[in-house]
Design an enzyme around this catalytic site. Sequence first.
Site, PDB file in Angstrom:
ATOM      1  N   GLN A  17       5.397  13.725   4.510  1.00 13.78           N
ATOM      2  CA  GLN A  17       5.086  13.848   5.934  1.00 13.78           C
ATOM      3  C   GLN A  17       5.102  12.545   6.729  1.00 13.78           C
ATOM      4  OE1 GLN A  17       1.547  15.389   8.924  1.00 13.78           O
ATOM      5  NE2 GLN A  17       1.408  16.005   6.817  1.00 13.78           N
ATOM      6  N   PHE A  97       8.092   5.500  -0.252  1.00 15.75           N
ATOM      7  CA  PHE A  97       7.932   5.745  -1.682  1.00 15.75           C
ATOM      8  C   PHE A  97       6.633   5.121  -2.157  1.00 15.75           C
ATOM      9  CE2 PHE A  97      12.723   5.706  -1.627  1.00 15.75           C
ATOM     10  CZ  PHE A  97      12.844   7.072  -1.792  1.00 15.75           C
ATOM     11  N   ARG A 104      12.157  -1.162  -7.843  1.00 17.51           N
ATOM     12  CA  ARG A 104      12.619  -0.649  -9.143  1.00 17.51           C
ATOM     13  C   ARG A 104      14.042  -0.086  -9.040  1.00 17.51           C
ATOM     14  NH1 ARG A 104       7.244   0.904  -9.492  1.00 17.51           N
ATOM     15  NH2 ARG A 104       7.591   3.033  -8.763  1.00 17.51           N
ATOM     16  N   VAL A 137      -0.904   7.607  -2.331  1.00 16.93           N
ATOM     17  CA  VAL A 137      -1.876   8.102  -1.353  1.00 16.93           C
ATOM     18  C   VAL A 137      -1.326   9.285  -0.577  1.00 16.93           C
ATOM     19  CG1 VAL A 137      -3.058   7.491   0.798  1.00 16.93           C
ATOM     20  CG2 VAL A 137      -3.088   5.905  -1.121  1.00 16.93           C
ATOM     21  N   TYR A 138      -2.172  10.297  -0.411  1.00 15.37           N
ATOM     22  CA  TYR A 138      -1.874  11.421   0.469  1.00 15.37           C
ATOM     23  C   TYR A 138      -2.890  11.446   1.619  1.00 15.37           C
ATOM     24  CZ  TYR A 138       1.474  13.401  -2.851  1.00 15.37           C
ATOM     25  OH  TYR A 138       2.559  13.601  -3.663  1.00 15.37           O
ATOM     26  N   GLU A 139      -2.567  12.286   2.608  1.00 20.18           N
ATOM     27  CA  GLU A 139      -3.346  12.410   3.839  1.00 20.18           C
ATOM     28  C   GLU A 139      -4.865  12.225   3.685  1.00 20.18           C
ATOM     29  OE1 GLU A 139      -2.461  13.196   7.204  1.00 20.18           O
ATOM     30  OE2 GLU A 139      -4.592  12.909   7.495  1.00 20.18           O
ATOM     31  N   ASP A 168      -1.128  10.854   7.750  1.00 16.27           N
ATOM     32  CA  ASP A 168       0.328  10.970   7.616  1.00 16.27           C
ATOM     33  C   ASP A 168       1.033  10.813   8.963  1.00 16.27           C
ATOM     34  OD1 ASP A 168       0.448  11.300   4.895  1.00 16.27           O
ATOM     35  OD2 ASP A 168       0.373  13.473   4.954  1.00 16.27           O
ATOM     36  N   GLY A 247     -18.228   8.956  23.784  1.00 20.63           N
ATOM     37  CA  GLY A 247     -18.540   7.966  24.813  1.00 20.63           C
ATOM     38  C   GLY A 247     -19.940   8.114  25.358  1.00 20.63           C
ATOM     39  N   GLY A 248     -20.132   7.658  26.572  1.00 26.45           N
ATOM     40  CA  GLY A 248     -21.465   7.673  27.163  1.00 26.45           C
ATOM     41  C   GLY A 248     -21.809   8.993  27.844  1.00 26.45           C
TER      42      GLY A 248
END
Length: 415
Positions: A17, A97, A104, A137-139, A168, A247-248
């Site tokens: 993704q 990747f 590699r 690593v994923y989402e 992602d 926020g405020g």
Amino acid sequence: MSKALDGVRILDFTHVQSGPTCTQLLAWFGADVIKVERAGAGDITREQLRDIPDVDSLYFTMLNHNKRSVTIDTKNPEGKQVLEALIQKCDVLVENFAPGALDRMGFTWERIQELNPRMIVASVKGFGPGPYEDCKVYENVAQCAGGAASTTGFDDGPPVVTGAQIGDSGTGLHLALGIVTALYQRTQTGRGQKVLAAMQDGVLNLCRVKLRDQQRLERTGTMKEYPQYPNGSFGEAVPRAGNASGGGQPGWILKCKGWETDPNAYIYFITQAPVWAKICKVIGKEEWATDPNYATPAARLPHLKDIFAEIERWTMTKTKFEAMQILNKYDIPCGPILSMKEIAEEPSLRKTGTIVEVDHPTRGKYLTVGNPIKLSDSPTEVTRSPLLGEHTDEVMTELGYSPEQISALRTAGAI
Ligand code: COA
């Protein structure tokens, strides 16, 4: 009509993704995006979460519009040569990747520079340099490591991940900005450069306000806009703030008519200070406009729970759309909780091209999210995603290969 990125050629080595989000945006802005996929298999998402047997999944089609697909075995020596020819022809190589995979394959930064010193090499990785740099690593890993999960959810519950793909798609957006910026700098320097967007960094960038709050908490021991404020139960780190607005201006999600059966019969309601008197009038509590316990934002803070309960008594008598209509008349900021079904059917989003119907040769018609960024001089036309290897011959011919050479490479399994 010309497009903003006309003439820019992208070697799209992305999958899943995060990377595809980035290159899809570049394609919508007019770049020629050539997606290089593994021969025979392709991007793994082609077959993930399929809703029709043997047809490219919506996961794939919705992230790969306006691209061309070529299949190359980049571990085959002859396939490597084809990739080298592509590197020489393209302006940008985009990849996501696992760390080290490109090296590699034999395509180190130095090797790519040798082949094309103007090449911009853009990467999404899970983490930047540091203890986790080698991790895949994923989402949701990025949401957790970037500070989103620890600050999302309710105080009395576990950390929660959000449906918005901030790890992602969010990082893909960051990378796209890095790429166009590097392309701009190249017009001055003539040189390529490396662009890195780490998913942890991208999520943290979107959670910037929570790092702000961490420092406010450490300095003052409290934060008045958090639901924890009235009982003073703050710990050492920024807590989960439920549906409180960042926020405020205090806000919360309130039930509307039909909430008992419709999980999305809710409205986000903001008690913006300048319209307080109007809010009191609408909900039939006009006395609150002058009552010293409610008249000022500071006075209201300890009573927010009761105030929202009272407002909810009113919103529960209206549908979210009726409430929206009434509140907007008074400039009271609010927003209906829209389901994906309602969004998919919303005519105004179709009109602006934010939701688009696309036709696909094997899938038929489906809906997708179009380009959310509108340029007045570079309109976006969303075209379908490519079939696996659909453009291999076309791109090989553009690279100067003859039909005989193409056929020999195919026999050798290089393409
Ligand atoms: N021909 C031959 N081999 C190819 C190829 C091609 N056209 N395209 C890719 N490959 C090979 C690569 O060389 C690599 O092989 P290697 O492990 O022997 O070096 C392998 O396919 C790619 O593998 P990898 O990226 O490790 O895929 P994965 O499915 O194991 O991991 C991720 C997937 C997403 C976890 C990983 O790619 C990643 O961490 N990416 C960076 C962060 C990211 O973008 N995450 C979000 C994804 S939405």
